[in-house]
Motif scaffolding. Structure first.
Motif, PDB file in Angstrom:
ATOM      1  N   SER A  91      31.529  28.897  41.703  1.00 13.24           N
ATOM      2  CA  SER A  91      31.366  29.459  42.878  1.00 13.24           C
ATOM      3  C   SER A  91      32.804  30.194  43.195  1.00 13.24           C
ATOM      4  O   SER A  91      33.596  30.281  42.374  1.00 13.24           O
ATOM      5  CB  SER A  91      31.280  28.374  43.988  1.00 13.24           C
ATOM      6  N   ILE A  92      32.751  30.914  44.397  1.00  8.10           N
ATOM      7  CA  ILE A  92      33.709  31.976  44.556  1.00  8.10           C
ATOM      8  C   ILE A  92      34.278  31.416  45.792  1.00  8.10           C
ATOM      9  O   ILE A  92      33.651  31.233  46.992  1.00  8.10           O
ATOM     10  CB  ILE A  92      33.051  33.374  44.678  1.00  8.10           C
ATOM     11  N   ARG A  93      35.601  31.360  45.628  1.00 14.13           N
ATOM     12  CA  ARG A  93      36.449  31.140  47.123  1.00 14.13           C
ATOM     13  C   ARG A  93      37.039  32.389  47.670  1.00 14.13           C
ATOM     14  O   ARG A  93      37.512  32.242  48.833  1.00 14.13           O
ATOM     15  CB  ARG A  93      37.790  29.965  46.683  1.00 14.13           C
ATOM     16  N   LYS A  94      37.137  33.444  46.972  1.00 13.63           N
ATOM     17  CA  LYS A  94      37.786  34.695  47.640  1.00 13.63           C
ATOM     18  C   LYS A  94      37.067  35.981  46.968  1.00 13.63           C
ATOM     19  O   LYS A  94      37.005  35.680  45.682  1.00 13.63           O
ATOM     20  CB  LYS A  94      39.232  34.648  47.664  1.00 13.63           C
ATOM     21  N   ALA A  95      36.935  36.851  47.448  1.00 11.17           N
ATOM     22  CA  ALA A  95      36.603  37.973  46.798  1.00 11.17           C
ATOM     23  C   ALA A  95      37.110  39.289  47.352  1.00 11.17           C
ATOM     24  O   ALA A  95      37.469  39.333  48.527  1.00 11.17           O
ATOM     25  CB  ALA A  95      34.898  38.134  46.710  1.00 11.17           C
ATOM     26  N   GLU A  96      36.805  40.405  46.876  1.00  4.66           N
ATOM     27  CA  GLU A  96      37.434  41.783  47.412  1.00  4.66           C
ATOM     28  C   GLU A  96      36.208  42.864  47.086  1.00  4.66           C
ATOM     29  O   GLU A  96      35.800  42.757  46.009  1.00  4.66           O
ATOM     30  CB  GLU A  96      38.610  42.321  46.625  1.00  4.66           C
ATOM     31  N   ILE A  97      35.839  43.657  47.904  1.00  7.90           N
ATOM     32  CA  ILE A  97      34.832  44.695  47.860  1.00  7.90           C
ATOM     33  C   ILE A  97      35.458  46.049  47.720  1.00  7.90           C
ATOM     34  O   ILE A  97      36.020  46.081  48.904  1.00  7.90           O
ATOM     35  CB  ILE A  97      33.709  44.275  48.711  1.00  7.90           C
ATOM     36  N   ASP A  98      35.385  46.758  46.990  1.00  8.14           N
ATOM     37  CA  ASP A  98      35.744  47.981  46.907  1.00  8.14           C
ATOM     38  C   ASP A  98      34.860  49.184  47.072  1.00  8.14           C
ATOM     39  O   ASP A  98      33.879  49.114  46.065  1.00  8.14           O
ATOM     40  CB  ASP A  98      36.843  47.985  45.716  1.00  8.14           C
ATOM     41  N   LEU A  99      34.924  50.122  47.618  1.00  7.55           N
ATOM     42  CA  LEU A  99      33.922  50.958  47.884  1.00  7.55           C
ATOM     43  C   LEU A  99      34.683  52.345  47.006  1.00  7.55           C
ATOM     44  O   LEU A  99      35.920  52.758  47.240  1.00  7.55           O
ATOM     45  CB  LEU A  99      33.554  51.342  49.423  1.00  7.55           C
ATOM     46  N   GLN A 100      33.831  53.032  46.175  1.00  9.91           N
ATOM     47  CA  GLN A 100      34.292  54.135  45.733  1.00  9.91           C
ATOM     48  C   GLN A 100      33.424  55.386  45.927  1.00  9.91           C
ATOM     49  O   GLN A 100      32.360  55.276  45.634  1.00  9.91           O
ATOM     50  CB  GLN A 100      34.519  53.915  44.014  1.00  9.91           C
ATOM     51  N   PHE A 101      33.986  56.288  46.394  1.00  9.46           N
ATOM     52  CA  PHE A 101      33.076  57.285  46.818  1.00  9.46           C
ATOM     53  C   PHE A 101      33.352  58.437  45.905  1.00  9.46           C
ATOM     54  O   PHE A 101      34.561  59.123  45.625  1.00  9.46           O
ATOM     55  CB  PHE A 101      33.860  58.202  48.300  1.00  9.46           C
ATOM     56  N   ARG A 102      32.184  59.316  45.396  1.00 10.04           N
ATOM     57  CA  ARG A 102      32.258  60.435  44.347  1.00 10.04           C
ATOM     58  C   ARG A 102      31.538  61.260  45.150  1.00 10.04           C
ATOM     59  O   ARG A 102      30.392  61.393  45.401  1.00 10.04           O
ATOM     60  CB  ARG A 102      31.299  59.714  43.457  1.00 10.04           C
TER      61      ARG A 102
END
Length: 626
Positions: A91-102
């Motif tokens: 399981s995951i206790r923390k995450a980061e979501i990163d958007l990359q624009f091309r």
């Protein structure tokens, strides 16, 4: 590799066509090639972590709103290695979501109402209160007095009647806000969770956080969402082993039956570290990517399109060498073994006691040459054997301050009173003065965590620079060094490791092996150049290879030596077919070809273009006598 997939306008390896192993990417002319049949990299497991990027808008060339969603959960996966399998709940206790624009311009959408894309959840209530109070009061009083001598009468009567009515109406307005389980950490990045407990459910729900518009309506544009984690944000639980009938499988079976809970926890920490290393990494190598989604905008298309991803196998394959090394480690050396295998001290501290960690010398980082420190150590032992007072100031004046710092760093000397650091009164020796000085010194040095980690790194790749070694050691021990300090500390770590054990360097593997040993032993540094012994046999061999048209670099590579040795071998050689001043190749075959072209009337400029040599070299070839 996955970390190259999102390089700036170069999506090599983003996906493969099912069954055909074709790659998609952006060509050198910046043309993005996308096809619905191509697949994104497979996620670890969609039930553990998934991310979705979408839009509900049409006619996207005029701009569109980007929606982001992310879900999390706990699911069982298999860790597979030689001889055994481990089934764990991840399981995951923390995450980061990163958007990359091309090829896409974007801006944050600021929601003033706080309903769609705010980090805070707002709630407001109004309360109305009506109050009616009725108060009644009735009172009567009669007083009388009679005299005995005359007939007189005195009396009074009081009466009161009252009605009191009261009506109150009040209005109360209350507002409260609570923070959601995610927050922005950049214009295109959000963090989910606070690492206290596993994430569960749809933590990010259709977040309308960005306005996007293609920068070129005639080209394909894209937005990628990457869900990333770090090792300490991952949680393992409910470990179940399956063994096979091979040596490692038997050791795992025996290990699982042990009663030592601490050793099992440290082994599971190693499994977690190895599993994390096998996950695809982001560009900066710092995070692991668990899930990816894409939103593609094509010219002439009214709607955006997405890309499918490969199905997850639910397995992570682990290397067997670190596992076997841990299983073979003696009881009581597990922590030191984990440090050598690259598990960070910070991760180990969550399991090990502070006393266990403090018993390891994880603070020592050499600052002086090993042979100087060893000379100082031998003098200290000599003084102690002759019952002489150990004078710290005298040692500093003779061997230097850094060398004496290393003496204290190796716990050879200690001070009873730390406040009297410049005093000789508090100094005392902490080692056996009657044993071999060389054995004691090398034992103390090779027991330090920094040198053990550096030793392993050099064995795996002896071409590592000092800075690279310092980065490896610093990452494991949690040291935050500046670049200048990395260079200094790394060079000394490399020098000490090879000085203590010269056999970890293989001179036959690379030409720099001899120089590394010379550098470690205190000889004048030769900056990677091997000590050259130019024999007549070597000169003849080099001359024959040069006459065959081989370059100096090719000769040095084939002879496993350096270009410096080749230059020394060619010094003073008078051979018209060998140029000793540059890399121009004038073999007999090339000279014959040049002369033939010249006799056919070809100009020298054209000849230089045909044979790939400069015009002066062509003229030189024509001047050589047959």
């Amino acid at each position: 590799m996955f970390n190259q997939a999102f390089n700036e306008f170069e999506l090599k390896g983003v996906g493969k066509m099912a069954g055909h192993h074709r790659e998609i990417g952006i060509a050198d002319d910046l043309e993005l090639v996308v096809d619905r049949e191509f697949l994104l990299p497979k996620p670890l497991d969609r039930h553990i972590a998934s991310v979705t990027i979408d839009t509900r808008d049409n006619y996207l060339n005029e701009g569109y709103t980007v929606e982001l969603s992310a879900s999390f959960g706990c699911e069982s996966i298999k860790l597979v290695s030689d001889g055994f399998e481990v089934e764990v709940d991840l399981s995951i206790r923390k995450a980061e979501i990163d958007l990359q624009f091309r090829r896409t311009e974007y801006s944050r959408i600021v929601d003033e109402d706080g309903e769609q894309n705010s980090e805070w959840s707002l709630s407001e209530t109004e309360t109305f209160t009506n109050q009616k109070n009725h108060n009644y009061k009735i009172g009567a009083q009669l007083r009388g007095k009679l005299g005995s001598s005359d007939l007189t009468a005195e009396g009074s009567a009081d009466a009161a009647f009252g009605y009191e009515g009261k009506k109150n109406q009040s209005k109360t307005h209350e507002a409260s806000r609570s923070r959601k389980n995610w927050h922005f950490i950049g214009k295109h990045t959000i963090a989910v969770g606070v690492a206290r407990q596993p994430l569960d459910g749809r933590e990010v729900d259709a977040l309308k956080g960005w306005k996007a518009i293609p920068s070129d309506v005639n080209s394909v544009s894209a937005i990628f969402a990457m869900l990333k984690v770090r090792e300490k944000w991952i949680e393992f639980s409910n470990t179940k082993y399956t063994y096979y009938k091979n040596p490692i499988g038997k050791k795992i079976k025996h290990f699982a039956q042990l009663q030592s809970k601490k050793r099992k926890e440290l082994f599971e920490l190693l499994l977690k570290e190895l599993a994390y290393r096998q996950l695809p990494k982001s560009e900066d190598k710092r995070d692991a990517v668990l899930a990816v989604d894409a939103l593609i905008v094509k010219p002439g298309y009214e709607h955006a399109v997405g890309l499918d991803s490969e199905a997850s196998s639910g397995e992570i394959h682990l290397p067997s060498e670190p596992i076997a090394e841990f299983l073979q480690s003696p009881s009581g050396t597990e922590i030191q073994t984990l440090l050598e295998l690259g598990v960070s001290a910070d991760a180990i501290s969550s399991i090990a006691d502070s006393e266990e960690l403090s018993s390891l010398n994880m603070e020592f980082v050499p600052q002086s040459r090993p042979e100087v420190v060893f000379l100082a150590f031998k003098e200290i032992i000599s003084d102690a054997n002759m019952n002489k007072r150990i004078s710290r100031s005298r040692l500093i004046s003779k061997f230097g301050r850094n060398a004496i710092r290393d003496i204290y760093g190796l716990n050879i000397l200690s001070e009873n009173d730390r406040n009297a650091k410049n005093n000789d009164d508090g100094t005392k020796i902490e080692v056996d003065i009657f044993s071999s000085p060389e054995f004691i010194f090398k034992h103390l040095a090779t027991s330090t965590s920094s040198l053990r980690i550096a030793r392993r790194a050099i064995i795996q790749n002896q071409a590592l620079s000092g800075k690279e070694i310092a980065e490896i050691v610093g990452e494991v021990l949690g040291k935050k060094w500046a670049d200048s300090s990395k260079q200094r500390y790394g060079s000394e770590l490399k020098r000490w490791a090879i000085w203590l054990e010269p056999h970890i360097v293989n001179p036959s593997k690379t030409a720099s092996g001899y120089s590394l040993v010379a550098f470690a032993q205190g000889d004048k540094p030769v900056h990677g150049r091997r000590r050259s012994i130019v024999t007549p046999e070597l000169i003849q061999k080099v001359l024959s290879m040069r006459r065959a048209g081989m370059s100096k670099n090719a000769i040095s590579s084939q002879l496993k030596t350096t270009a410096y040795v080749i230059r020394k071998a060619l010094e003073g050689v008078e051979d018209p077919y060998v140029s000793t001043t540059n890399n121009r190749r004038l073999s007999p075959e090339i000279i014959s070809k040049i002369r033939a072209l010249h006799e056919d009337g070809v100009t020298q400029k054209r000849i230089s273009e045909i044979v790939g040599l400069s015009a002066p070299t062509v003229r030189k070839a024509l001047r050589i006598e047959s």
